[in-house]
Design a protein around this motif. Structure first.
Motif, PDB file in Angstrom:
ATOM      1  N   GLY A  23      37.120 -27.556  46.241  1.00 43.90           N
ATOM      2  CA  GLY A  23      37.893 -28.445  47.093  1.00 43.90           C
ATOM      3  C   GLY A  23      39.283 -27.915  47.354  1.00 43.90           C
ATOM      4  N   ALA A  24      39.929 -28.503  48.344  1.00 45.56           N
ATOM      5  CA  ALA A  24      41.265 -28.074  48.732  1.00 45.56           C
ATOM      6  C   ALA A  24      42.347 -28.686  47.856  1.00 45.56           C
ATOM      7  CB  ALA A  24      41.527 -28.425  50.197  1.00 45.56           C
ATOM      8  N   SER A  25      42.100 -29.840  47.256  1.00 49.13           N
ATOM      9  CA  SER A  25      43.122 -30.515  46.458  1.00 49.13           C
ATOM     10  C   SER A  25      42.449 -31.556  45.578  1.00 49.13           C
ATOM     11  CB  SER A  25      44.162 -31.183  47.368  1.00 49.13           C
ATOM     12  OG  SER A  25      43.547 -32.219  48.114  1.00 49.13           O
ATOM     13  N   PRO A  26      43.169 -32.088  44.593  1.00 48.52           N
ATOM     14  CA  PRO A  26      42.605 -33.185  43.796  1.00 48.52           C
ATOM     15  C   PRO A  26      42.345 -34.406  44.678  1.00 48.52           C
ATOM     16  CG  PRO A  26      44.535 -32.239  42.729  1.00 48.52           C
ATOM     17  CD  PRO A  26      44.488 -31.648  44.089  1.00 48.52           C
ATOM     18  N   GLY A  27      41.299 -35.148  44.300  1.00 47.01           N
ATOM     19  CA  GLY A  27      41.017 -36.399  44.987  1.00 47.01           C
ATOM     20  C   GLY A  27      40.042 -36.315  46.134  1.00 47.01           C
ATOM     21  N   VAL A  28      39.522 -35.108  46.463  1.00 52.10           N
ATOM     22  CA  VAL A  28      38.598 -35.011  47.594  1.00 52.10           C
ATOM     23  C   VAL A  28      37.181 -35.433  47.216  1.00 52.10           C
ATOM     24  CG1 VAL A  28      39.942 -33.214  48.725  1.00 52.10           C
ATOM     25  CG2 VAL A  28      38.141 -32.565  47.124  1.00 52.10           C
ATOM     26  N   GLY A  29      36.896 -35.574  45.920  1.00 49.61           N
ATOM     27  CA  GLY A  29      35.578 -36.049  45.505  1.00 49.61           C
ATOM     28  C   GLY A  29      34.694 -34.989  44.899  1.00 49.61           C
ATOM     29  N   LYS A  30      35.269 -33.952  44.282  1.00 50.10           N
ATOM     30  CA  LYS A  30      34.451 -32.885  43.697  1.00 50.10           C
ATOM     31  C   LYS A  30      33.632 -33.408  42.518  1.00 50.10           C
ATOM     32  CE  LYS A  30      38.019 -30.501  42.749  1.00 50.10           C
ATOM     33  NZ  LYS A  30      38.959 -31.537  43.234  1.00 50.10           N
ATOM     34  N   THR A  31      34.288 -34.127  41.599  1.00 46.96           N
ATOM     35  CA  THR A  31      33.578 -34.649  40.429  1.00 46.96           C
ATOM     36  C   THR A  31      32.505 -35.643  40.856  1.00 46.96           C
ATOM     37  OG1 THR A  31      35.590 -34.354  39.129  1.00 46.96           O
ATOM     38  CG2 THR A  31      33.886 -35.774  38.209  1.00 46.96           C
ATOM     39  N   TYR A  32      32.816 -36.463  41.824  1.00 49.19           N
ATOM     40  CA  TYR A  32      31.834 -37.434  42.338  1.00 49.19           C
ATOM     41  C   TYR A  32      30.618 -36.703  42.905  1.00 49.19           C
ATOM     42  CZ  TYR A  32      30.187 -41.722  44.630  1.00 49.19           C
ATOM     43  OH  TYR A  32      29.446 -42.803  45.013  1.00 49.19           O
ATOM     44  N   ALA A  33      30.846 -35.667  43.722  1.00 51.02           N
ATOM     45  CA  ALA A  33      29.738 -34.907  44.302  1.00 51.02           C
ATOM     46  C   ALA A  33      28.924 -34.211  43.219  1.00 51.02           C
ATOM     47  CB  ALA A  33      30.280 -33.892  45.310  1.00 51.02           C
ATOM     48  N   MET A  34      29.590 -33.685  42.192  1.00 51.97           N
ATOM     49  CA  MET A  34      28.879 -33.022  41.104  1.00 51.97           C
ATOM     50  C   MET A  34      27.994 -34.015  40.347  1.00 51.97           C
ATOM     51  SD  MET A  34      30.497 -30.852  37.905  1.00 51.97           S
ATOM     52  CE  MET A  34      31.289 -32.302  37.192  1.00 51.97           C
ATOM     53  N   LEU A  35      28.513 -35.213  40.081  1.00 55.58           N
ATOM     54  CA  LEU A  35      27.718 -36.208  39.363  1.00 55.58           C
ATOM     55  C   LEU A  35      26.546 -36.694  40.205  1.00 55.58           C
ATOM     56  CD1 LEU A  35      30.557 -38.255  37.640  1.00 55.58           C
ATOM     57  CD2 LEU A  35      28.882 -36.777  36.525  1.00 55.58           C
ATOM     58  N   MET A  36      26.745 -36.837  41.501  1.00 56.17           N
ATOM     59  CA  MET A  36      25.632 -37.228  42.370  1.00 56.17           C
ATOM     60  C   MET A  36      24.531 -36.174  42.341  1.00 56.17           C
ATOM     61  SD  MET A  36      26.087 -40.216  43.744  1.00 56.17           S
ATOM     62  CE  MET A  36      24.969 -40.142  45.156  1.00 56.17           C
ATOM     63  N   ALA A  37      24.909 -34.896  42.412  1.00 53.58           N
ATOM     64  CA  ALA A  37      23.904 -33.822  42.344  1.00 53.58           C
ATOM     65  C   ALA A  37      23.202 -33.834  40.992  1.00 53.58           C
ATOM     66  CB  ALA A  37      24.574 -32.472  42.592  1.00 53.58           C
ATOM     67  N   ALA A  38      23.943 -34.110  39.915  1.00 57.87           N
ATOM     68  CA  ALA A  38      23.338 -34.158  38.581  1.00 57.87           C
ATOM     69  C   ALA A  38      22.346 -35.313  38.468  1.00 57.87           C
ATOM     70  CB  ALA A  38      24.431 -34.272  37.521  1.00 57.87           C
ATOM     71  N   ARG A  39      22.665 -36.452  39.043  1.00 62.14           N
ATOM     72  CA  ARG A  39      21.751 -37.596  38.973  1.00 62.14           C
ATOM     73  C   ARG A  39      20.471 -37.313  39.751  1.00 62.14           C
ATOM     74  NH1 ARG A  39      24.219 -42.224  36.899  1.00 62.14           N
ATOM     75  NH2 ARG A  39      22.585 -43.519  37.780  1.00 62.14           N
ATOM     76  N   ARG A  40      20.606 -36.597  40.879  1.00 57.92           N
ATOM     77  CA  ARG A  40      19.392 -36.233  41.623  1.00 57.92           C
ATOM     78  C   ARG A  40      18.514 -35.299  40.798  1.00 57.92           C
ATOM     79  NH1 ARG A  40      23.095 -36.187  46.056  1.00 57.92           N
ATOM     80  NH2 ARG A  40      23.426 -33.960  45.787  1.00 57.92           N
ATOM     81  N   LEU A  41      19.129 -34.353  40.107  1.00 57.36           N
ATOM     82  CA  LEU A  41      18.351 -33.458  39.255  1.00 57.36           C
ATOM     83  C   LEU A  41      17.676 -34.228  38.131  1.00 57.36           C
ATOM     84  CD1 LEU A  41      20.661 -30.320  38.889  1.00 57.36           C
ATOM     85  CD2 LEU A  41      18.571 -30.507  40.221  1.00 57.36           C
ATOM     86  N   ARG A  42      18.387 -35.179  37.530  1.00 58.37           N
ATOM     87  CA  ARG A  42      17.794 -35.967  36.446  1.00 58.37           C
ATOM     88  C   ARG A  42      16.602 -36.769  36.948  1.00 58.37           C
ATOM     89  NH1 ARG A  42      20.436 -41.420  34.716  1.00 58.37           N
ATOM     90  NH2 ARG A  42      19.552 -41.722  36.784  1.00 58.37           N
TER      91      ARG A  42
END
Length: 938
Positions: free
Chosen positions: A34-53
């Motif tokens: 991401g370009a800066s804090p707050g753009v949603g990187k952690t949120y996107a990572m957790l969404m991808a992890a939940r899909r894998l689970r």
């Protein structure tokens, strides 16, 4: 079908197989960028992890930072989390990612947030990305997040854009080795709205962030940087795939332009290429191929090509001067290496008939060998004058040059004719021809292709006239000799051409080998240099020997002045322009001859760029070597300058490390000595204070008793004894005061030693600021305090603070003592308390002379005083102790001059939430309880 020339070699295939095998054993890194804090990187990572689970993949959370965001925390529900390890750092208990537990668990996919994070001291690795590398080597796939400002190569750019120095960075190789980069993008307006809604930071922090880092201009620049880096990463993946899967063919995935410039081209070709590249928003390269023909051309023609490259560089192109026997083949290899899908060339209005028949033009070769390239031809206007660039028209050699090259060829042909004459009766004519062929080879090696062609023609005529019957006539008695003459002429011309060409190539290869050897010698000698003067001497000597020019090295002194090395002789020093050298140093750009900055200067100034900063300037007198204009020579000189700069930076940091080590050792020795002295002095000082108190008390009683004795007392000297006892009592009080002051200094030394060694353990409890201030006021000198108007400003509803009462009271006592010591009697002083967001602020202010300008931060250093020339006694430890105590509580202390006059010392401490009533009761800290008093009394 695949072109056999484009097939990879067996060694390349074997290396690729080995690389694929190694990659298969390693884990795969997926980067949410991401370009800066707050753009949603952690949120996107957790969404991808939940899909894998949900797909049945074994997913674990190693560490995820929610930063208090409820929607992010909800995504963690249902995901297995590896327990964090606890690390104590000073008074703080930190919770860090545990790589050992992750390796023991070995999930298929592991989530590790904030890749650039610095681990706590004592961790397995100093950086989190090193933990991730270990996990990848163990075959665990890792999902992680990264902001653009944490890349090492762009941290300085981000710092220049935002004004914020980024301290946590990681090498670019980690970003480049990521198997997949997911760009998490958010428009700046949406991100600013998220900040206002409190979805990134708390409201107070968000307001401060918008004023500083999160300005819209900063966000736009960071977004552009993140998009560009992601595009470059994708292009690199495409290039790797293309080179390994499709044999290196050029793909039209992005617009890119290659311009081939030659001695017959003019500036119109470069300008047309610049306009086309601008219209296509394409990157563009301009190259020229130094073929043997160009290498043997007149200097004016070579200068014309170099001038074209310089013009192209000024217009924003990337330039290169290649070497090769064939211009088309070199251009094609360059286009495929750099993935350039369009090629622009200059075309003559009319090609010679023989080139059209043979198809040997560059355009024809490119069209035949690279059908995937788009060819763009710009017709040269033969009628247009080209005065701007000299040397584009044919330049004929002088008569003297013709005589020096062609007359020896005629003489060699005559000598061979005379030498073969006595051998005519012993050898057949077919063997005699070999002597004439040998002469052509000798002429080609020594004088080049033109004289070799002349020698081939003259040798055929001499052989026919002097040896073929009928002799001394050009008549031919046998028709077969016509064939012999034709073959002899053709073979002579071909041998002369090839020999001349190989001779030129060997000469060029020799020059390159010598320069490479010089560069190696420079690196080898610099690696053993131990002083700046040695680096300067080695650098100047190697540059002068390699480039056949004079050179002087200017290095930065301790006072940031550019000075030549100390051992440079005055006659070897170039007459450099100090202002131009300073400009070159500050801008980090070349200047002087052959550049855009004062090109008329006689010298060439090249900055010595090291990874951290510019370390000096290399001043060169090119003379007639064209060193500053020929691209390959200039690149080699820049490489030498870089090697010199790195050596200078290495010596600088070695010196800094040695000075730092000496300072650390001196500080450690001083602390040990002071601690030992303090321990040894404390016992006698305690006894001295006690005896002074006893003596003062007894003398006071004696003076009072003698003063009240009746006149008929047996002691005739009662009155005199009372006066003497009173004087001695005053001296005893002074002794008591000085001994207490000395004891306080010893206590300060001991406290400082304990704080620096980390031996102090905080006993934090809920404290009332009002009671802490009251205790501090009772502890200071009452007589000195009575001389100042005192102002206490404590709000009635001020919250409790969680702190160590004894230590925090010590901070207030030191600040009050400092104010009483440095302010004249009669001036007011006071204490006030305020709440600022998630912090409380305690300020001790006065209306005294204030702090010397520029010393606001220096006063907190150990053994440092605000005014070193002040006659007021002190060792400069009180404020240093205050800073150590406040920082141990997780706060910070600052000093400033108040606008109304005087100084103000502000202590900021974090504000914690009060526990519930039942928990407070269990802890014995019910609201209203005298916790501060209890802690103090205990």
């Amino acid at each position: 079908m695949t072109d056999p020339d484009l097939r990879p070699s067996p060694d390349a295939l074997l290396a690729q197989v080995q690389q694929d095998a190694d990659q298969a054993q390693r884990g795969r890194l997926k980067l949410f960028f991401g370009a800066s804090p707050g753009v949603g990187k952690t949120y996107a990572m957790l969404m991808a992890a939940r899909r894998l689970r949900d797909e049945g993949v074994d997913v674990c959370v190693g560490l995820v930072e929610t930063h208090g965001r409820a929607e992010t925390a909800r995504l963690l529900e249902g995901l297995e989390q590896i327990a964090l390890r606890e690390v104590r750092h000073g008074a703080h208990l930190l919770r860090e990612f545990d790589p050992a537990a992750a390796l023991a668990r070995r999930p298929a996919v592991l989530l590790v947030d904030e890749l650039a994070h610095s681990n706590a001291p004592g961790s397995r690795h100093p950086k989190r990305w090193q933990d991730v590398e270990e996990l990848l080597d163990a075959g665990i796939d890792v999902y992680t997040t990264l902001n653009v400002q944490h890349l090492e190569s762009v941290s300085d750019i981000v710092g220049g854009i935002t004004g914020v120095q980024v301290r946590e960075t990681l090498p670019d190789r980690i970003f480049e080795r990521a198997g997949e980069v997911v760009l998490v993008d958010l428009p700046p307006d949406d991100l600013l709205q998220r900040l206002k809604d409190g979805k990134v930071y708390l409201p107070e922090q968000a307001a401060r962030a918008v004023r500083n880092f999160f300005r819209k201009g900063n966000l736009l620049a960071l977004r552009q940087l993140a998009l560009r880096l992601t595009a470059e990463q994708v292009e690199g993946e495409m290039r790797d795939y293309r080179s390994t899967r499709v044999g290196g063919a050029v793909w039209d995935a992005a617009e890119a332009l290659l311009v081939c410039a030659g001695p017959r081209d003019d500036i119109g070709l470069i300008r047309a290429a610049a306009r086309l590249a601008d219209a296509l928003h394409a990157r563009w390269h301009v190259i020229t191929v130094e073929t043997p023909t160009l290498q043997g051309a007149h200097d004016a023609q070579r200068d014309a090509v170099i001038a074209l490259l310089q013009r192209a560089r000024d217009l924003g192109a990337q330039t290169a001067m290649l070497a090769g026997p064939n211009a088309a083949e070199a251009a094609l290899a360059y286009a495929r290496t750099h993935n350039l899908n369009r090629v622009m060339l200059g075309r003559a209005p009319r090609w010679p008939w023989w080139r059209r028949v043979l198809g040997r033009s560059t355009t024809a070769v490119l069209a035949r060998q690279a059908p995937e390239l788009d060819l763009i031809l710009i017709t040269r206007d033969a009628r247009a004058p080209r005065p701007a660039l000299a040397g584009l028209h044919p330049v004929w050699p002088s008569a003297g040059a013709l005589v020096r090259r062609y007359l020896p060829a005629l003489l060699i042909s005559g000598a061979i004719t005379l030498l073969a004459s006595p051998l005519r009766s012993y050898f057949d004519l077919s063997n005699t021809v070999m002597l004439f062929m040998l002469g052509v080879v000798a002429v080609a090696l020594r004088f080049g292709r033109g004289p070799a062609a002349l020698a081939a023609v003259v040798n055929v005529l001499a052989f026919d006239f002097f040896y073929v019957p009928p002799r001394f006539s050009f008549a031919v008695s046998d028709v077969q000799y016509v064939f012999t003459f034709s073959v002899m002429l053709g073979v002579g011309l071909l041998i002369g051409h090839l020999t001349s060409h190989l001779h030129v190539q060997a000469r060029v290869a020799g020059q390159r080998e010598r320069r490479t050897h010089d560069l190696y010698e420079l690196s080898r000698e610099l690696s053993g240099a131990l002083t700046v003067d040695q680096v300067a001497e080695i650098g100047a000597r190697v540059v002068q020997a390699s480039f056949r020019c004079r050179a002087t090295l200017l290095v930065l002194g301790l006072d940031e002045r550019l000075l030549p090395a100390a051992d440079v002789a005055a006659e070897a020093l170039l007459p450099f322009d100090a202002e131009l050298a300073r400009w070159c140093l500050q801008r980090g750009a070349p200047a002087g001859q052959g550049t855009d900055t004062l090109p008329g200067a006689p010298l060439f100034y090249l900055p010595l760029k090291a990874p951290m900063r510019v370390r000096g300037v290399l001043v060169v007198d090119p003379g007639d070597t064209r060193l500053s204009t020929i691209p390959e020579l200039r690149r080699l000189l820049e490489t030498c300058a870089t090697q010199i700069a790195i050596a200078l930076e290495r010596i600088h940091f070695v010196s800094v490390a040695q000075d730092t080590l000496l300072a650390m050792q001196a500080e450690r020795l001083r602390n040990s000595l002071l601690s030992a002295l303090s321990h040894d002095l404390r016992t006698p000082l305690t006894a001295l204070v006690g005896m002074a108190e006893v003596l003062s008390t007894r003398l006071a009683g004696l003076a009072q008793a003698n003063a009240g004795a009746p006149p008929e007392s047996p002691s005739l000297a009662a009155g005199g004894l009372a006066v003497e006892a009173g004087a001695m009592h005053g001296q005893a009080l002074s002794l008591l005061q000085q001994s207490r002051r000395l004891a306080r200094m010893v206590d300060d030394l001991l406290d400082m030693a304990r704080l620096q060694s980390g031996q102090v353990t905080l006993r934090q409890d809920w404290q009332s600021v009002e009671e802490l201030v009251g205790s501090a006021l009772r502890a200071v000198d009452a007589a000195a305090l009575a001389q100042h108007p005192l102002h206490i400003d404590l709000p009635a509803d001020f919250p409790l603070v969680r702190a160590d009462a004894v230590l925090l009271e010590r901070v207030l006592v030191n600040l009050l003592d400092n104010a009483l010591k440095f302010t004249p009697p009669g001036t007011p002083l006071g204490v006030r308390a305020r709440v600022h967001g998630a912090e409380v602020e305690l300020t001790v202010w006065d209306r005294g002379p204030g702090l010397p300008p520029g010393r606001e931060q220096a006063v907190f250093a150990t053994f440092t005083r605000g005014d070193p020339e002040s006659p007021i006694p002190g060792v400069g430890l009180g404020l240093a102790i205050c800073r150590a105590i406040v920082e141990a509580h997780g706060g910070h202390i600052a000093a400033a001059n108040a606008p109304e006059g005087g100084a103000a010392f502000s202590v900021r401490l974090p504000l914690h939430d009060m526990p519930p009533l039942d928990v407070a009761a269990e802890l014995g800290t019910e609201p209203g309880a005298d916790s501060a008093g209890a802690a103090t009394g205990g």
